[in-house]
Write an enzyme that holds these catalytic residues in place. Sequence first.
Site, PDB file in Angstrom:
ATOM      1  N   HIS A  95       4.608  -2.935 -18.061  1.00  0.00           N
ATOM      2  CA  HIS A  95       4.466  -4.007 -17.078  1.00  0.00           C
ATOM      3  C   HIS A  95       3.315  -4.916 -17.463  1.00  0.00           C
ATOM      4  O   HIS A  95       2.216  -4.460 -17.719  1.00  0.00           O
ATOM      5  CB  HIS A  95       4.252  -3.425 -15.677  1.00  0.00           C
ATOM      6  N   LYS A 107      -5.599   4.296  -9.797  1.00  0.00           N
ATOM      7  CA  LYS A 107      -6.614   4.786 -10.733  1.00  0.00           C
ATOM      8  C   LYS A 107      -6.685   6.307 -10.872  1.00  0.00           C
ATOM      9  O   LYS A 107      -7.302   6.812 -11.812  1.00  0.00           O
ATOM     10  CB  LYS A 107      -8.006   4.282 -10.302  1.00  0.00           C
ATOM     11  N   TYR A 122       2.062  -5.996  -4.411  1.00  0.00           N
ATOM     12  CA  TYR A 122       1.056  -5.544  -3.450  1.00  0.00           C
ATOM     13  C   TYR A 122       1.016  -6.601  -2.340  1.00  0.00           C
ATOM     14  O   TYR A 122       0.586  -7.731  -2.588  1.00  0.00           O
ATOM     15  CB  TYR A 122      -0.313  -5.448  -4.111  1.00  0.00           C
TER      16      TYR A 122
HETATM   17  C1  PHB Z   1       3.363   4.354  -7.576  1.00  0.00           C
HETATM   18  O1  PHB Z   1       4.218   3.887  -8.336  1.00  0.00           O
HETATM   19  O2  PHB Z   1       3.534   5.435  -6.994  1.00  0.00           O
HETATM   20  C2  PHB Z   1       2.121   3.589  -7.356  1.00  0.00           C
HETATM   21  C3  PHB Z   1       1.926   2.410  -8.035  1.00  0.00           C
HETATM   22  C4  PHB Z   1       0.774   1.681  -7.833  1.00  0.00           C
HETATM   23  C5  PHB Z   1      -0.177   2.125  -6.950  1.00  0.00           C
HETATM   24  C6  PHB Z   1       0.007   3.319  -6.270  1.00  0.00           C
HETATM   25  C7  PHB Z   1       1.159   4.053  -6.466  1.00  0.00           C
HETATM   26  O3  PHB Z   1      -1.285   1.385  -6.738  1.00  0.00           O
END
Ligand code: PHB
Length: 386
Positions: free
Chosen positions: A65, A289, A194
């Site tokens: 990504h 993280k 997000y």
């Molecule tokens: C996830 O894919 O489970 C995931 C991805 C990004 C995050 C937290 C969890 O910040």
Amino acid sequence: MGAGPSGLLLAQLLALRGIESVIVEARSREYVEARIRAGVIEHGAVQTLIDAGVGGRLVREGLRHDGIYLQWPGERRRIDFPDLCGQSVYVYGQTEVTKDLINARLADGQEIYWNASDAEVLDLETDQPLIRFVDEQGHLRELRCGLVAGCDGFHGICRPAIPDSLRTDFERVFPFAWLGVLAQVAPSTDELIYAWHPNGFALHSLRSEKISRLYLQVAADESVDAWSDDRIWEELATRFQLDGWSLETGSLLDKSITPMRSFVSAPMRLGRMFLAGDAAHIVPPTGAKGLNLAIADVRRLAEAMTQFLQKDSGELLDAYSDTALQRVWQSTHFSWWMTSMLHAPAPEEPDSAFVRQLQLTQLRNVTSSRAGATWVAENYTGAAYG
Ligand code: PHB
Ligand code: APR
């Protein structure tokens, strides 16, 4: 101690350097391989896994990504990682990393004691520490070790073995949690989203071309039972709403609640025992993280243990706690920052209207200034950590 990613990767790195280890794990192999966790792996952590000889499936099946979207009502803005900092991340479930590590170890004929109970770590401040536990067959086992690695997670026994008088714990418990679901549906997005929303944060992640991973901010004391599949999809659609875009739905394979906590314990050492991963620190999942930090600890610890055992020098071991903690605090800061920016406070909180405006301003700032976006990209990909 512990067959999570920290313990397994440390053992693998040591084995590559000709150092023998034994892993003691409280749970069964099936349980450890079924735990669903996050799935974003930093550029440098991917390289560590490749160097450790367990990157094959990650590189084949993991999805590279090159960015994330930050969203708020009416806006979805992309942070372009390669453009801003020259690095990318991989999306590959931690569960898969764990399976790859277990397979590598067992293929090598190395020991893992599953279902160990009543474990104790003793004589840590001597040059022959002792691990005592009851094995799967009910036999008491005692292992005299050169070094002990406390990789037994947040609820393990190793951190508490450091007396309170020698240990400082730093902690923030956030007043909300994440409801996470695994869905049998192709991701509706090319990059992770997000999303800030007045109802609360939402995250659209994925595991493969057919499986999506989605999260909703919920109250800290929320029960999964309050969330029917229909309610979850409706709320996700509301929080991700954007003109010209729609969220595909599918059947839910798993639902769980993750509490949100920042925690750091220092020092990460007592005598000949060294902590790594969740045993020493927890970050809220917003910055993705947790696994990366565990991998960073272990890479450092493997090198330090090797120097000690093969070159008879304790220099890196003596520096381990301080150097590991610098990185821990960087990721703790980034995870706290992402969490604080993206989770709308409940309306009943006294300054919630004020905080919401600050959050929206922060989101606009970091997406409209190249310097701001670069800072996010460097931290998210791990480029900031060298
Ligand atoms: C996830 O894919 O489970 C995931 C991805 C990004 C995050 C937290 C969890 O910040
Ligand atoms: N004896 C032996 N094993 C134990 C004990 C004990 N007393 N207590 C706990 N364990 C085991 C747990 O069952 C678990 O399998 O230690 C392991 C710790 O694994 P993790 O919790 O996965 O921690 P770690 O390996 O440090 O991995 C960190 O996990 O929680 C995520 O976000 C975090 O991605 C990060 C990663």
